[in-house]
Design a protein around this motif. Structure first.
Motif, PDB file in Angstrom:
ATOM      1  N   PHE A   1     -12.741  -3.249  -8.728  1.00  0.00           N
ATOM      2  CA  PHE A   1     -12.366  -1.938  -8.200  1.00  0.00           C
ATOM      3  C   PHE A   1     -12.266  -1.057  -9.440  1.00  0.00           C
ATOM      4  O   PHE A   1     -11.243  -1.006 -10.113  1.00  0.00           O
ATOM      5  N   THR A   2     -13.373  -0.416  -9.767  1.00  0.00           N
ATOM      6  CA  THR A   2     -13.461   0.411 -10.969  1.00  0.00           C
ATOM      7  C   THR A   2     -13.062   1.847 -10.642  1.00  0.00           C
ATOM      8  O   THR A   2     -13.540   2.421  -9.663  1.00  0.00           O
ATOM      9  N   VAL A   3     -12.196   2.412 -11.459  1.00  0.00           N
ATOM     10  CA  VAL A   3     -11.761   3.794 -11.275  1.00  0.00           C
ATOM     11  C   VAL A   3     -12.113   4.584 -12.532  1.00  0.00           C
ATOM     12  O   VAL A   3     -11.849   4.138 -13.649  1.00  0.00           O
ATOM     13  N   VAL A   4     -12.706   5.762 -12.314  1.00  0.00           N
ATOM     14  CA  VAL A   4     -13.060   6.675 -13.409  1.00  0.00           C
ATOM     15  C   VAL A   4     -12.013   7.779 -13.455  1.00  0.00           C
ATOM     16  O   VAL A   4     -11.766   8.440 -12.438  1.00  0.00           O
ATOM     17  N   ILE A   5     -11.389   7.971 -14.614  1.00  0.00           N
ATOM     18  CA  ILE A   5     -10.360   9.000 -14.774  1.00  0.00           C
ATOM     19  C   ILE A   5     -10.731   9.930 -15.914  1.00  0.00           C
ATOM     20  O   ILE A   5     -11.578   9.606 -16.761  1.00  0.00           O
ATOM     21  N   GLY A   6     -10.072  11.076 -15.945  1.00  0.00           N
ATOM     22  CA  GLY A   6     -10.288  12.039 -17.016  1.00  0.00           C
ATOM     23  C   GLY A   6      -9.917  13.427 -16.542  1.00  0.00           C
ATOM     24  O   GLY A   6      -9.725  13.649 -15.339  1.00  0.00           O
TER      25      GLY A   6
END
Length: 271
Positions: A32-37
């Motif tokens: 479960f990959t989450v991209v943040i920024g």
């Protein structure tokens, strides 16, 4: 780490506005990959590239070792599902009919609607808790209900890879938790690989098994949230001085912003 989906040396742009250069990422299988920024750092642009809705001006997106842009649309749709940031249902369409649209990639001249399609649609609605809403028009539902219906449609595609662009946007906190719990169940119980763009650091740290932190079109860090989410990383990516404590419920990193200097820590007298 094995990866069925990723990008190598990508330059991502909208017309002449370049968002990212030489961007390389790999999505771990069954994660479960989450991209943040921060805003405008390239998170959603990266997701669109991985979903084949934005073609890199340089570099390659790979799906199962093949350039995704050399693959037929129907072939990609049977492998990879996408929940866009703003999904608009046709006016008056019911929940059951919208979820059924997820079966379109499996239709063809020689294969029409079948009992198998009926079973998959029913199971997708049950998994997302929208079975009782089947006959309701989608435009009459609450935000949380609509989001679960869209996820049900994506599930009906029966793809092993599912990409979600800010799936909690515009939802109140209870519905945000509801949607993220659903995503976690799909990952844990069905073994699906999920990639989501999220704004909330707490949510990302709590639900992700793999985190990609971006700033200014580049990957600053990626890996296990317990290793990635540090005070130094949060300040570098978001410009937010903070300290990291352990979430008492999950043991995952919890970001506590530093208090403003001079702020009173005790109760303020009314008189």
């Amino acid at each position: 780490m094995t990866s069925r989906l990723g990008g190598v040396g990508m330059t991502l742009a909208y017309e002449r506005r370049v968002v990212a250069r030489d961007l390389t990422v790999a999505v771990p299988d069954r994660s479960f990959t989450v991209v943040i920024g921060p805003n405008a750092c390239g998170k959603s642009t990266l997701l669109r590239a991985l979903a084949r809705t934005l073609r890199p001006t340089a570099g390659t997106v790979l799906l199962d070792g093949r350039d995704i842009h050399t693959m037929r649309s129907r072939e990609v749709a049977r492998t990879l599902g996408l929940l866009p940031q703003s999904s608009v249902a046709p006016e008056g369409i019911t929940v059951a009919d919208l979820v059924a649209r997820g079966r379109y990639p499996h239709q063809g001249l020689l294969r029409q609607w079948s009992t198998e399609d009926e079973r998959v649609v029913a199971e997708s609605m049950a998994a997302t808790g929208v079975t009782e809403l089947a006959a309701r028009p989608v435009d009459e539902l609450s935000g949380g209900q609509r989001q679960r219906v869209w996820i049900a449609m994506a599930l009906a595609q029966q793809t092993s890879l599912l990409l979600l662009d800010e799936p909690t946007t515009y939802l109140d906190v209870a519905h945000q938790i509801e949607v993220l719990d659903l995503c976690a169940r799909l990952h844990e119980e069905q073994g699906r690989t999920l990639v989501a763009v999220l704004h909330d650091l707490h949510h990302a740290a709590r639900w992700a098994t793999h985190l990609i932190a971006m700033r200014d079109g580049r990957v600053v860090a990626q890996g296990d949230p317990r290793e990635v989410v540090t005070a130094a990383l949060v300040e570098e990516v978001f410009g937010l001085p903070c300290r990291i404590v352990e979430d008492p419920e999950t043991g995952t990193p919890l970001v506590v912003p530093r208090a403003r200097r001079g702020r009173q820590s005790g109760p303020v007298s009314a008189g």
